[in-house]
Design a protein around this motif. Structure first.
Motif, mmCIF file in Angstrom:
data_model
loop_
_atom_site.group_PDB
_atom_site.id
_atom_site.type_symbol
_atom_site.label_atom_id
_atom_site.label_comp_id
_atom_site.label_asym_id
_atom_site.label_seq_id
_atom_site.Cartn_x
_atom_site.Cartn_y
_atom_site.Cartn_z
ATOM 1 N N ASP A 79 0.805 -1.217 0.000
ATOM 2 C CA ASP A 79 0.000 0.000 0.000
ATOM 3 C C ASP A 79 0.840 1.271 0.000
ATOM 4 O O ASP A 79 0.306 2.373 0.040
ATOM 5 C CB ASP A 79 -0.936 0.005 1.209
ATOM 6 C CG ASP A 79 -1.925 -1.151 1.144
ATOM 7 O OD1 ASP A 79 -2.388 -1.480 0.031
ATOM 8 O OD2 ASP A 79 -2.218 -1.729 2.206
ATOM 9 N N SER A 80 2.156 1.127 0.025
ATOM 10 C CA SER A 80 3.045 2.294 0.005
ATOM 11 C C SER A 80 4.368 1.868 -0.620
ATOM 12 O O SER A 80 4.613 0.684 -0.799
ATOM 13 C CB SER A 80 3.275 2.815 1.429
ATOM 14 O OG SER A 80 4.202 1.997 2.115
ATOM 15 N N PRO A 81 5.231 2.809 -0.916
ATOM 16 C CA PRO A 81 6.526 2.438 -1.495
ATOM 17 C C PRO A 81 7.573 2.094 -0.435
ATOM 18 O O PRO A 81 8.746 1.971 -0.753
ATOM 19 C CB PRO A 81 6.922 3.705 -2.259
ATOM 20 C CG PRO A 81 6.295 4.812 -1.480
ATOM 21 C CD PRO A 81 4.999 4.242 -0.951
ATOM 22 N N ASP A 82 7.154 1.935 0.808
ATOM 23 C CA ASP A 82 8.104 1.701 1.888
ATOM 24 C C ASP A 82 8.304 0.217 2.168
ATOM 25 O O ASP A 82 7.422 -0.599 1.944
ATOM 26 C CB ASP A 82 7.635 2.394 3.171
ATOM 27 C CG ASP A 82 7.609 3.902 3.022
ATOM 28 O OD1 ASP A 82 8.489 4.437 2.325
ATOM 29 O OD2 ASP A 82 6.709 4.541 3.587
ATOM 30 N N GLY A 83 9.473 -0.108 2.705
ATOM 31 C CA GLY A 83 9.783 -1.480 3.075
ATOM 32 C C GLY A 83 11.135 -1.545 3.746
ATOM 33 O O GLY A 83 11.661 -0.535 4.212
ATOM 34 N N TRP A 84 11.703 -2.743 3.776
ATOM 35 C CA TRP A 84 13.005 -2.952 4.410
ATOM 36 C C TRP A 84 13.701 -4.145 3.770
ATOM 37 O O TRP A 84 13.072 -4.967 3.105
ATOM 38 C CB TRP A 84 12.863 -3.157 5.920
ATOM 39 C CG TRP A 84 11.838 -4.187 6.312
ATOM 40 C CD1 TRP A 84 10.549 -3.955 6.695
ATOM 41 C CD2 TRP A 84 12.007 -5.610 6.334
ATOM 42 N NE1 TRP A 84 9.905 -5.140 6.952
ATOM 43 C CE2 TRP A 84 10.775 -6.168 6.753
ATOM 44 C CE3 TRP A 84 13.067 -6.459 6.060
ATOM 45 C CZ2 TRP A 84 10.590 -7.553 6.879
ATOM 46 C CZ3 TRP A 84 12.879 -7.837 6.184
ATOM 47 C CH2 TRP A 84 11.648 -8.356 6.597
ATOM 48 N N SER A 85 15.004 -4.225 3.999
ATOM 49 C CA SER A 85 15.814 -5.337 3.505
ATOM 50 C C SER A 85 16.881 -5.650 4.543
ATOM 51 O O SER A 85 17.471 -4.735 5.126
ATOM 52 C CB SER A 85 16.474 -4.966 2.184
ATOM 53 O OG SER A 85 17.349 -5.994 1.749
ATOM 54 N N VAL A 86 17.120 -6.944 4.780
ATOM 55 C CA VAL A 86 18.147 -7.393 5.719
ATOM 56 C C VAL A 86 19.036 -8.400 4.995
ATOM 57 O O VAL A 86 18.538 -9.300 4.312
ATOM 58 C CB VAL A 86 17.523 -8.058 6.972
ATOM 59 C CG1 VAL A 86 18.594 -8.695 7.850
ATOM 60 C CG2 VAL A 86 16.695 -7.052 7.751
ATOM 61 N N VAL A 87 20.350 -8.238 5.150
ATOM 62 C CA VAL A 87 21.322 -9.154 4.556
ATOM 63 C C VAL A 87 22.241 -9.675 5.654
ATOM 64 O O VAL A 87 22.755 -8.911 6.465
ATOM 65 C CB VAL A 87 22.164 -8.463 3.458
ATOM 66 C CG1 VAL A 87 23.240 -9.405 2.925
ATOM 67 C CG2 VAL A 87 21.270 -7.972 2.329
ATOM 68 N N VAL A 88 22.419 -10.993 5.668
ATOM 69 C CA VAL A 88 23.323 -11.653 6.604
ATOM 70 C C VAL A 88 24.437 -12.299 5.792
ATOM 71 O O VAL A 88 24.176 -12.888 4.744
ATOM 72 C CB VAL A 88 22.578 -12.746 7.409
ATOM 73 C CG1 VAL A 88 23.546 -13.568 8.247
ATOM 74 C CG2 VAL A 88 21.489 -12.133 8.263
ATOM 75 N N VAL A 89 25.660 -12.179 6.275
ATOM 76 C CA VAL A 89 26.784 -12.894 5.683
ATOM 77 C C VAL A 89 27.410 -13.724 6.793
ATOM 78 O O VAL A 89 27.652 -13.216 7.894
ATOM 79 C CB VAL A 89 27.832 -11.940 5.077
ATOM 80 C CG1 VAL A 89 29.041 -12.710 4.569
ATOM 81 C CG2 VAL A 89 27.214 -11.110 3.953
ATOM 82 N N GLY A 90 27.615 -15.013 6.510
ATOM 83 C CA GLY A 90 28.209 -15.870 7.519
ATOM 84 C C GLY A 90 28.591 -17.219 6.962
ATOM 85 O O GLY A 90 28.265 -17.563 5.819
ATOM 86 N N ARG A 91 29.254 -17.982 7.777
ATOM 87 C CA ARG A 91 29.683 -19.325 7.396
ATOM 88 C C ARG A 91 28.539 -20.294 7.626
ATOM 89 O O ARG A 91 27.861 -20.245 8.645
ATOM 90 C CB ARG A 91 30.903 -19.758 8.205
ATOM 91 C CG ARG A 91 31.376 -21.160 7.818
ATOM 92 C CD ARG A 91 32.801 -21.440 8.172
ATOM 93 N NE ARG A 91 33.782 -20.698 7.410
ATOM 94 C CZ ARG A 91 34.148 -20.981 6.150
ATOM 95 N NH1 ARG A 91 33.601 -21.973 5.512
ATOM 96 N NH2 ARG A 91 35.063 -20.273 5.552
ATOM 97 N N SER A 92 28.330 -21.172 6.671
ATOM 98 C CA SER A 92 27.300 -22.197 6.804
ATOM 99 C C SER A 92 27.952 -23.536 7.122
ATOM 100 O O SER A 92 29.088 -23.796 6.738
ATOM 101 C CB SER A 92 26.478 -22.308 5.520
ATOM 102 O OG SER A 92 27.301 -22.745 4.459
ATOM 103 N N SER A 131 12.617 3.182 0.845
ATOM 104 C CA SER A 131 11.580 4.200 0.666
ATOM 105 C C SER A 131 11.449 4.511 -0.820
ATOM 106 O O SER A 131 12.228 4.029 -1.635
ATOM 107 C CB SER A 131 11.925 5.459 1.454
ATOM 108 O OG SER A 131 13.051 6.099 0.886
ATOM 109 N N ALA A 132 10.487 5.336 -1.149
ATOM 110 C CA ALA A 132 10.276 5.694 -2.544
ATOM 111 C C ALA A 132 11.544 6.275 -3.151
ATOM 112 O O ALA A 132 11.881 5.997 -4.293
ATOM 113 C CB ALA A 132 9.132 6.700 -2.646
#
Length: 136
Positions: A79-92, A131-132
């Protein structure tokens, strides 16, 4: 949320971990044949480990075996141009010891019925507000 990607657009580690705790699907980024590969997966956060199931010997299993990988989640509000993003870097690494496997079996993890669990350590965790302005 600000319309300009300044300092207020950065999420703290605690905010990122909270978003990881409350999201069900993410993407694992790994190397396959010297090229980047991305696979969507169901997962849970166990402490500071991302836990997923995979079939033994699958492309994903081979790609994440004792490797440094990235993991990403995001959300955009429809309903809006807003959101978020999360990135994790690590050993598996594959979870193999009995005590850890017993605990992982009790987690609410969707996916194939397999005891082949992969854990990704949350060594580097970054997040941003989208954001937008950021999206354009």
């Amino acid at each position: 949320m600000s319309g300009y990607p300044g300092d207020d657009a950065v999420l703290t580690r605690a905010q990122c971990l909270n978003l990881l705790r409350n999201t069900l699907v993410g993407r694992v980024v790994y190397t396959r044949g010297a090229l980047p590969a991305v696979t969507p997966v169901g997962y849970v956060l166990d402490g500071e480990y991302i836990v997923l199931r995979t079939a033994p010997g699958s492309r994903l299993d081979r790609g994440v075996r004792d490797a440094v990988v990235a993991f990403e989640i995001d959300h955009v509000d429809p309903d809006s141009p807003d959101g978020w993003s999360v990135v994790v870097v690590g050993r598996s690494a594959r979870a193999t010891d009995d005590r850890t496997l017993r605990r992982l079996r009790a987690l609410p993890l969707a996916g194939k019925c397999t005891d082949h669990y992969v854990r990704i350590g949350c060594q580097r965790v970054t997040g941003r507000i989208l954001s937008a302005y950021v999206r354009s």
